[in-house]
Design an enzyme around this catalytic site. Structure first.
Site, PDB file in Angstrom:
ATOM      1  N   PHE A 138       0.902  -1.518   0.252  1.00  0.00           N
ATOM      2  CA  PHE A 138       0.167  -0.088  -0.089  1.00  0.00           C
ATOM      3  C   PHE A 138       1.026   1.808  -0.227  1.00  0.00           C
ATOM      4  O   PHE A 138       1.688   1.333   1.061  1.00  0.00           O
ATOM      5  CB  PHE A 138      -0.823   0.058   0.988  1.00  0.00           C
ATOM      6  CG  PHE A 138      -1.993   1.098   1.049  1.00  0.00           C
ATOM      7  CD1 PHE A 138      -3.317   1.141   0.553  1.00  0.00           C
ATOM      8  CD2 PHE A 138      -1.881   2.359   1.818  1.00  0.00           C
ATOM      9  CE1 PHE A 138      -3.872   2.577   0.590  1.00  0.00           C
ATOM     10  CE2 PHE A 138      -2.092   3.262   2.304  1.00  0.00           C
ATOM     11  CZ  PHE A 138      -4.104   3.561   1.442  1.00  0.00           C
ATOM     12  N   ASP A 222       9.559   2.673   1.678  1.00  0.00           N
ATOM     13  CA  ASP A 222       8.312   3.578   2.375  1.00  0.00           C
ATOM     14  C   ASP A 222       8.028   3.207   3.668  1.00  0.00           C
ATOM     15  O   ASP A 222       7.708   2.080   4.512  1.00  0.00           O
ATOM     16  CB  ASP A 222       7.223   2.586   1.202  1.00  0.00           C
ATOM     17  CG  ASP A 222       5.892   3.277   1.759  1.00  0.00           C
ATOM     18  OD1 ASP A 222       5.823   4.434   3.023  1.00  0.00           O
ATOM     19  OD2 ASP A 222       4.720   4.023   1.133  1.00  0.00           O
ATOM     20  N   LYS A 251       3.145   9.713   8.537  1.00  0.00           N
ATOM     21  CA  LYS A 251       1.746   9.149   9.492  1.00  0.00           C
ATOM     22  C   LYS A 251       2.574  10.237  11.049  1.00  0.00           C
ATOM     23  O   LYS A 251       2.518  11.232  11.236  1.00  0.00           O
ATOM     24  CB  LYS A 251       1.406   7.915   9.905  1.00  0.00           C
ATOM     25  CG  LYS A 251       0.807   7.112   8.650  1.00  0.00           C
ATOM     26  CD  LYS A 251       0.565   6.390   8.980  1.00  0.00           C
ATOM     27  CE  LYS A 251      -0.760   6.249   7.750  1.00  0.00           C
ATOM     28  NZ  LYS A 251      -0.118   5.270   6.982  1.00  0.00           N
TER      29      LYS A 251
HETATM   30  C1  LIG Z   1      -0.909   5.442   5.340  1.00  0.00           C
HETATM   31  C2  LIG Z   1       0.203   4.692   4.964  1.00  0.00           C
HETATM   32  C3  LIG Z   1       0.497   5.398   2.742  1.00  0.00           C
HETATM   33  C4  LIG Z   1      -0.222   6.504   2.080  1.00  0.00           C
HETATM   34  O1  LIG Z   1      -0.587   7.930   3.449  1.00  0.00           O
HETATM   35  P1  LIG Z   1      -1.215   9.259   3.337  1.00  0.00           P
HETATM   36  O2  LIG Z   1      -0.766  10.427   4.377  1.00  0.00           O
HETATM   37  O3  LIG Z   1      -2.229   8.805   3.674  1.00  0.00           O
HETATM   38  O4  LIG Z   1      -0.766   9.890   2.113  1.00  0.00           O
HETATM   39  C5  LIG Z   1       1.735   5.513   2.383  1.00  0.00           C
HETATM   40  N1  LIG Z   1       2.485   4.191   2.674  1.00  0.00           N
HETATM   41  C6  LIG Z   1       2.262   3.177   3.629  1.00  0.00           C
HETATM   42  C7  LIG Z   1       2.716   2.362   3.523  1.00  0.00           C
HETATM   43  C8  LIG Z   1       0.808   4.265   4.637  1.00  0.00           C
HETATM   44  O5  LIG Z   1       0.496   2.558   5.711  1.00  0.00           O
END
Ligand SMILES: *Cc1c(COP(=O)(O)O)cnc(C)c1O
Length: 389
Positions: A138, A222, A251
């Site tokens: 994701f 990521d 986050k």
């Molecule tokens: C939450 C998340 C995203 C997206 O972040 P947003 O701030 O909602 O755009 C991307 N990658 C990972 C691994 C995430 O957990």
């Protein structure tokens, strides 16, 4: 306003994008939250790994309010001090060379995708633009980061997508069969969060890093969810003993304010040049001041404390009859259940006064890093009651 009215008004004015839990949170302290009727909840979610030090934290508020009293925004046409201070902290604590600030995880990943493509364009010319991502990954909700997300379910309705993403199994065989002469980068979450808190195998990650290095394929990690102390290390790649070429985070970075960062290591430090990328709000001084305060507190002692509390929590979770498996690192924990449905357990927990999240068919626990032992015990007691009922 009573809850029924809140729910109705929300439904009349807001786009129906969220399946919300039936609760309106209005205040709190640390990992204890209060709803509009005054009922209290133990928070095992941190607003999806965002409220690093819970809510209403004195140290964090002080830093944010100090900046609010000075200047709230200047635009990136001018120099602002909190950005510099934060970038200095991020680079010193990771070995990265440069930082670009955006406002969210998706925006940080958009930056990573652009940097990977431009790095390759600068060095090899056109055509080497493909990015290999993992199945069940994701990476965000924008069109490019949805394209990068290796889950069919996210690909309905919104095509055509951005070209140049290939999804691989999380094995070297999977990577080898997805990589071609067009590949410029491999992008991974070290612990896949949204798809169920599944940590990648350590040996695979090591081999992948070596493989990428040999072929001058960039390794993008990521750490939007795994970053900022969440796993008991400042960043999860530090557990795995690999150095990315690009790392993204968001986050928990600013402890509750919108901020994303794209960290550029040796190879990619000079890839972005004036005019090639930007963001109006990116690196907002208030968000950066909050993040400086968060990072300054995430020292070795605090990270050790998280590791200790995590071990305690995981031990007790694995003793709950009805729990099949406990996965994840630090305060990023997944629970698969023997019989009960995770979504039903989450709803029951809410009724009893405990906030937990789900990820596909699992429960997902992401408590604030400063949650107290008493709050952990209270949460465990409620989880136990619901799962064993
Ligand atoms: C939450 C998340 C995203 C997206 O972040 P947003 O701030 O909602 O755009 C991307 N990658 C990972 C691994 C995430 O957990």
């Amino acid at each position: 306003m009573d809850f029924q009215t809140i729910k109705e008004e929300d439904a009349s004015y807001l786009a129906g994008t969220y399946r919300r839990f039936p609760v309106a949170l209005v205040s709190g302290k640390g990992a204890t939250l209060t709803d509009e009727a005054g009922k209290k909840y133990i928070d095992f979610g941190s607003g999806i790994a965002v409220n690093t030090f819970g809510v209403n934290d004195e140290v964090w508020k002080e830093a944010v309010i100090r900046q609010l009293n000075a200047i709230q925004h200047a635009s990136n046409l001018y120099y602002t001090l909190p950005q510099i201070r934060l970038a200095e902290l991020l680079t010193k604590r990771t070995g990265a060379k440069k930082v670009f600030f955006g406002n969210s995880g998706a925006e940080a990943n958009e930056c990573a995708i652009k940097v990977a493509r431009k790095y390759s364009f600068d060095k090899y010319g056109e055509g080497r633009y493909e990015i290999v991502t993992l199945k069940k990954s994701f990476h965000g909700r924008t069109i490019a980061t949805l394209s990068a997300t290796g889950q069919e379910g996210f690909h309905r309705y919104f095509g055509p997508f951005v070209e140049g993403f290939v999804y691989a199994d999380p094995t070297m065989k999977g990577i080898r069969s997805a990589v071609t002469e067009k590949t410029c980068a491999v992008m991974v979450e070290l612990i896949q969060g949204e798809s169920g808190v599944n940590a990648l195998d350590g040996e695979f990650v090591q081999l992948l890093a070596g493989f990428c290095k040999e072929r001058d394929i960039l390794l993008i990690v990521d750490e939007v969810q795994t970053g900022n102390g969440r796993t008991g290390r400042l960043y999860a790649h530090q557990y795995y003993g690999v150095t990315p070429d690009i790392m993204t985070t968001a986050k928990g970075l600013a402890g509750g304010l919108p901020l994303g960062a794209c960290l550029l290591f040796d190879k990619t430090a000079e890839t972005l040049t004036p005019g090639t990328h930007g963001s109006t709000f990116g690196g907002n001084p208030i968000a950066c001041a909050g993040a400086v305060s968060v990072l300054e507190r995430l020292d070795e002692n605090l990270l050790l404390e998280v590791q200790g509390k995590s071990a305690y929590l995981k031990t007790h979770l694995s003793r709950i009859r009805g729990v099949e498996e406990v996965t994840g690192l630090g305060f990023m924990i997944g629970l698969s259940l023997k019989e009960k449905k995770a979504s039903e357990v989450a709803t029951k927990c809410l009724e009893k006064g405990l906030l937990v999240l789900t990820a596909h068919d699992k429960l997902r626990l992401l408590p604030p890093l400063n949650i107290t032992k008493d709050e952990i015990d209270e949460g465990l007691k409620l989880l136990n009651e619901v799962i064993e009922a």
